[in-house]
Design a protein around this motif. Structure first.
Motif, PDB file in Angstrom:
ATOM      1  N   ILE A  38      -1.987 -20.743 113.262  1.00  0.00           N
ATOM      2  CA  ILE A  38      -1.171 -19.710 113.881  1.00  0.00           C
ATOM      3  C   ILE A  38      -1.879 -19.057 115.061  1.00  0.00           C
ATOM      4  CG2 ILE A  38      -1.827 -17.732 112.450  1.00  0.00           C
ATOM      5  CD1 ILE A  38       1.334 -17.238 112.324  1.00  0.00           C
ATOM      6  N   SER A  39      -3.200 -19.063 115.063  1.00  0.00           N
ATOM      7  CA  SER A  39      -3.942 -18.495 116.196  1.00  0.00           C
ATOM      8  C   SER A  39      -3.656 -19.273 117.475  1.00  0.00           C
ATOM      9  CB  SER A  39      -5.447 -18.470 115.906  1.00  0.00           C
ATOM     10  OG  SER A  39      -5.922 -19.785 115.677  1.00  0.00           O
ATOM     11  N   ASP A  40      -3.404 -20.587 117.362  1.00  0.00           N
ATOM     12  CA  ASP A  40      -3.050 -21.379 118.547  1.00  0.00           C
ATOM     13  C   ASP A  40      -1.691 -20.958 119.098  1.00  0.00           C
ATOM     14  OD1 ASP A  40      -5.392 -22.743 118.403  1.00  0.00           O
ATOM     15  OD2 ASP A  40      -4.492 -24.736 118.145  1.00  0.00           O
ATOM     16  N   LEU A  41      -0.792 -20.565 118.219  1.00  0.00           N
ATOM     17  CA  LEU A  41       0.515 -20.101 118.685  1.00  0.00           C
ATOM     18  C   LEU A  41       0.338 -18.852 119.541  1.00  0.00           C
ATOM     19  CD1 LEU A  41       3.582 -20.508 118.575  1.00  0.00           C
ATOM     20  CD2 LEU A  41       3.614 -19.113 116.524  1.00  0.00           C
ATOM     21  N   ARG A  42      -0.564 -18.014 119.136  1.00  0.00           N
ATOM     22  CA  ARG A  42      -0.819 -16.775 119.864  1.00  0.00           C
ATOM     23  C   ARG A  42      -1.642 -17.031 121.130  1.00  0.00           C
ATOM     24  NH1 ARG A  42      -2.422 -14.015 115.664  1.00  0.00           N
ATOM     25  NH2 ARG A  42      -4.480 -14.974 115.697  1.00  0.00           N
ATOM     26  N   ASN A  43      -2.679 -17.859 121.018  1.00  0.00           N
ATOM     27  CA  ASN A  43      -3.614 -18.041 122.118  1.00  0.00           C
ATOM     28  C   ASN A  43      -3.284 -19.200 123.057  1.00  0.00           C
ATOM     29  OD1 ASN A  43      -5.122 -15.928 121.011  1.00  0.00           O
ATOM     30  ND2 ASN A  43      -6.296 -17.333 119.732  1.00  0.00           N
ATOM     31  N   ASN A  44      -2.576 -20.199 122.574  1.00  0.00           N
ATOM     32  CA  ASN A  44      -2.293 -21.392 123.372  1.00  0.00           C
ATOM     33  C   ASN A  44      -0.813 -21.748 123.344  1.00  0.00           C
ATOM     34  OD1 ASN A  44      -5.098 -21.796 123.878  1.00  0.00           O
ATOM     35  ND2 ASN A  44      -5.294 -22.701 121.842  1.00  0.00           N
ATOM     36  N   LYS A  65      -0.758 -20.891 108.367  1.00  0.00           N
ATOM     37  CA  LYS A  65      -1.308 -19.537 108.257  1.00  0.00           C
ATOM     38  C   LYS A  65      -2.185 -19.524 107.009  1.00  0.00           C
ATOM     39  CE  LYS A  65       0.196 -14.726 108.052  1.00  0.00           C
ATOM     40  NZ  LYS A  65       1.381 -13.855 108.009  1.00  0.00           N
ATOM     41  N   ASN A  66      -3.439 -19.207 107.184  1.00  0.00           N
ATOM     42  CA  ASN A  66      -4.410 -19.229 106.083  1.00  0.00           C
ATOM     43  C   ASN A  66      -4.445 -20.590 105.393  1.00  0.00           C
ATOM     44  OD1 ASN A  66      -5.072 -16.514 106.530  1.00  0.00           O
ATOM     45  ND2 ASN A  66      -3.374 -15.836 105.250  1.00  0.00           N
ATOM     46  N   LEU A 105       5.297 -22.086 109.622  1.00  0.00           N
ATOM     47  CA  LEU A 105       6.374 -22.166 110.602  1.00  0.00           C
ATOM     48  C   LEU A 105       6.498 -23.582 111.154  1.00  0.00           C
ATOM     49  CD1 LEU A 105       5.449 -19.059 112.798  1.00  0.00           C
ATOM     50  CD2 LEU A 105       7.277 -19.163 111.113  1.00  0.00           C
ATOM     51  N   VAL A 106       7.652 -23.841 111.732  1.00  0.00           N
ATOM     52  CA  VAL A 106       7.860 -25.066 112.492  1.00  0.00           C
ATOM     53  C   VAL A 106       8.401 -24.644 113.849  1.00  0.00           C
ATOM     54  CG1 VAL A 106       9.109 -27.246 112.658  1.00  0.00           C
ATOM     55  CG2 VAL A 106       8.352 -26.412 110.434  1.00  0.00           C
ATOM     56  N   VAL A 107       7.772 -25.129 114.921  1.00  0.00           N
ATOM     57  CA  VAL A 107       8.191 -24.808 116.283  1.00  0.00           C
ATOM     58  C   VAL A 107       8.691 -26.100 116.915  1.00  0.00           C
ATOM     59  CG1 VAL A 107       7.440 -23.926 118.532  1.00  0.00           C
ATOM     60  CG2 VAL A 107       6.455 -22.995 116.433  1.00  0.00           C
TER      61      VAL A 107
END
Length: 88
Positions: A7-13, A32-33, A38-40
């Motif tokens: 999930i950090s990649d979703l936020r940062n990248n 997440k953890n 999620l699915v994008v």
């Protein structure tokens, strides 16, 4: 092979994930953890999947009607009826 990102990649990248979705035509799974969360996916892929779902639902309805013995129209008669409507 599925693309799995934290999930950090979703936020940062986000731009990179967006690019993967659009270029690959596949969803990106977000964890997440360490667990799936999620699915994008691109709008194009989402719309394609929704269209397929609608088609499958219509086919299932047609199968149910066929099994129930609902009267059918022969293909030739249907085409002639459609042509008559088009031609006036």
């Amino acid at each position: 092979m599925p693309v799995i990102k934290p999930i950090s990649d979703l936020r940062n990248n986000f731009n990179q994930i967006s690019e993967i979705c659009h270029e690959g035509g596949e969803p990106v799974f977000i964890t997440k953890n360490g667990k799936g969360d999620l699915v994008v996916m691109s709008m194009a892929l989402y719309e394609k999947q929704q269209a397929l779902l609608e088609l499958y639902q219509k086919l299932a309805e047609a199968e149910a009607q066929s099994a129930a013995g609902v009267p059918r129209i022969p293909h030739k008669d249907l085409i002639n009826k459609l042509r008559a409507k088009i031609n006036g």
